[in-house]
Design an enzyme around this catalytic site. Structure first.
Site, PDB file in Angstrom:
ATOM      1  CG  HIS A   1      -0.314   0.229   2.526  1.00 44.75           C
ATOM      2  ND1 HIS A   1       0.031  -0.795   3.367  1.00 44.75           N
ATOM      3  CD2 HIS A   1       0.047   1.363   3.171  1.00 44.75           C
ATOM      4  CE1 HIS A   1       0.555  -0.302   4.474  1.00 44.75           C
ATOM      5  NE2 HIS A   1       0.582   1.015   4.375  1.00 44.75           N
TER       6      HIS A   1
ATOM      7  CG  ASP B   1       0.105  -4.137   2.839  1.00 48.08           C
ATOM      8  OD1 ASP B   1       0.215  -3.509   1.764  1.00 48.08           O
ATOM      9  OD2 ASP B   1       0.109  -3.567   3.953  1.00 48.08           O
TER      10      ASP B   1
ATOM     11  CB  SER C   1       3.250   1.619   6.040  1.00 46.39           C
ATOM     12  OG  SER C   1       2.107   1.807   6.853  1.00 46.39           O
TER      13      SER C   1
END
Length: 510
Positions: free
Chosen positions: A256, A291, A371
């Site tokens: 993402h 992911d 992230s």
């Protein structure tokens, strides 16, 4: 009837005026004009020229048959308006009183102009300074010119000043300086009684000890291998994190983080290292189901972070989260492992498929921007990829999740090798279920020809275990299956109509 005759007025002498009789009326004759004689000179100057009845003509006639009067000669002008003969007296003379004394200041009437053109009758019309009273001349007093000044060499070595005078001057200068210093020191002490210019604070002489394995030591070794990933385009912009996992320039991050740059063709990915170097990145491969993604940059001498064994982690172990939370690069937070094998399901990027992975739960602060960053253990080895947080306020509340390092290494190797990855799958649809006696994943439907159909799994079965791992919900079934390889046969425990069954399922690709 005959009309009455109109009688005219009588003159002063009593005789009637002469008139004209036209047979009907008697009219009086005009009074004779009285025209005195005109001087010929005045008529020449002020009268109408001869032969001209109207306005004056441009051609001026002459008198006496063509005699033209010439203007007076200069002598006449000087006689009428000039200075009397034999005198130098100015025509503009000062006014005097009855006693012959001037009534104004003599400066206006001296033999020379008064100092400016405004007081000089013979001056031409020019723009000059304003009219002011001329200062009277003052007799200059004789001023003695200063003698030559002495230079420093002459003063010291020229024998122009006595040595005793020089010594006395030096003593006076020293006394004045010392007095000034004492006064300044006294004023400084008396200015603020709370201050002390002579204070000296104690300090620890030995430096800060940072033993091997301390947080500072780990951060120093690991931080250079964690990078910031910037994506910027016409409609998107943001910052994430990544980990350099190979010297060839491969960087592991979350899917993402790079997904916006894929969806917007104008976006560009840029990797920023801790030393400030920047490099444009290209996407090697993506796995939206877990992911994870791998990108590559052209860089020399990059610091590589080595993988650790995430299966060796235990709840309570110290871990560090490193990344760029809230766009603050090179940020390190410390925490512990709060839980292991926590199945996490998150919504896909922009409506994509759900993301499900086996996660390490930690209380190390993880925020947006972390992230794709590194989760390292107490030895500085990579044991997880920070991926998500669970929050009801939008910020970190002590519940962060990282993809396990062992699984991330497996996906990264497949992406670098093939650019894509396939996962083991049972080819069924399930939902979470909880009962008084058991909980698990209830089978919703079984597509024909899939791995579950071949193993005899039926709709309504509740799966409670896959291999050695308990299954308590649908997400846990997904991560339990993905722990195995495609083509591997694993035992699956399920409940059917109150009975517990074990079937052997040969996993296939998703």
């Amino acid at each position: 009837m005959s009309e009455p005759q109109q009688a005219g007025p009588e003159q002063g002498n009593g005789t009637p005026r002469s008139g004209v009789d036209d047979g009907a009326h008697r009219r009086l004759a005009p009074r004779p004009l009285q025209r005195p004689a005109v001087d010929p000179g005045q008529a020449f100057v002020f009268g109408r020229p001869q032969g001209v009845d109207g306005a004056f003509s441009a051609d001026r006639p002459v008198l006496n048959g063509g005699v033209q009067l010439a203007p007076p000669p200069p002598e006449a002008l000087s006689t009428a308006f000039g200075r009397p003969r034999g005198t130098e007296e100015l025509l503009q003379r000062p006014p005097v009183d009855l006693n012959g004394e001037p009534e104004v200041e003599p400066v206006f009437w001296e033999g020379k102009p008064a100092g400016d053109s405004w007081r000089d009758p013979g001056a031409s019309a020019v723009i000059g300074p304003p009219a002011v009273t001329e200062e009277p001349e003052v007799e200059k007093k004789a001023v003695a010119e200063p003698g030559p000044q002495l230079s420093v060499p002459e003063l010291l070595f020229g024998r122009r000043v006595k040595p005793t005078a020089l010594g006395l001057l030096l003593v006076v200068a020293l006394l004045v300086g010392a007095a000034g210093g004492v006064v300044g020191w006294l004023f400084g002490r008396a200015g603020n009684p709370l201050t002390d210019s002579g204070v000296t604070l104690a300090e620890v002489q030995p430096g800060k000890e940072r033993p091997v394995g301390s947080v500072a030591d780990i951060a120093k070794r690991v931080t250079p291998s964690v990078v910031s990933i910037e994506f910027k385009g016409a409609n998107v912009a943001g910052v994430g994190s990544g980990v350099v996992i190979d010297g060839a320039g491969y960087v592991l991050t979350n899917d993402h983080v790079v997904a916006p740059a894929v969806q917007d063709t104008s976006a560009k990915l840029t990797v920023v290292f801790t030393d400030g170097k920047r490099a444009v990145a290209q996407i090697v491969g993506r796995d939206s189901k877990t992911d994870l993604a791998v990108i590559k940059v052209q860089v020399d001498g990059a610091t590589v972070l080595q993988f650790g064994n995430s299966d060796d982690l235990a709840v309570g172990d110290t871990v560090l989260a490193i990344g760029s939370p809230l766009s603050l690069s090179n940020t390190v937070t410390e925490g512990i492992v709060s839980a292991l094998h926590r199945p996490v399901t998150a919504a896909g990027e922009n409506g994509g498929p759900q993301v499900t992975y086996d996660a390490i739960q930690t209380d190390a602060a993880i925020n947006p921007g972390n992230s794709g960053g590194a989760l390292v253990d107490s030895s500085g080895a990579l044991v997880g990829i920070n991926s998500s947080i669970r929050t009801e306020t939008g910020g970190s509340v002590g519940l962060g999740f990282a993809i396990t390092g062992n699984y991330a290494r497996k996906i990264a190797q497949a992406l670098i090798r093939d650019g894509q990855v396939k996962h083991a799958d049972m080819n069924i649809n399930v939902s979470s279920v909880a009962a008084e006696t058991a909980e698990g994943a209830r089978v919703q439907n079984v597509p024909d020809g899939g791995a579950a159909d071949a193993a005899g799994i039926e709709e309504g079965d509740v799966i409670t275990r896959v291999g050695d791992r308990l299954v308590r919900n649908a997400a846990e079934l997904t991560v339990a299956v993905r722990d195995h390889e495609i083509g591997e046969t694993v035992p699956v425990v399920l409940a059917r109509q109150g009975r517990e069954l074990t079937v052997q399922v040969t996993l296939r690709s998703d």
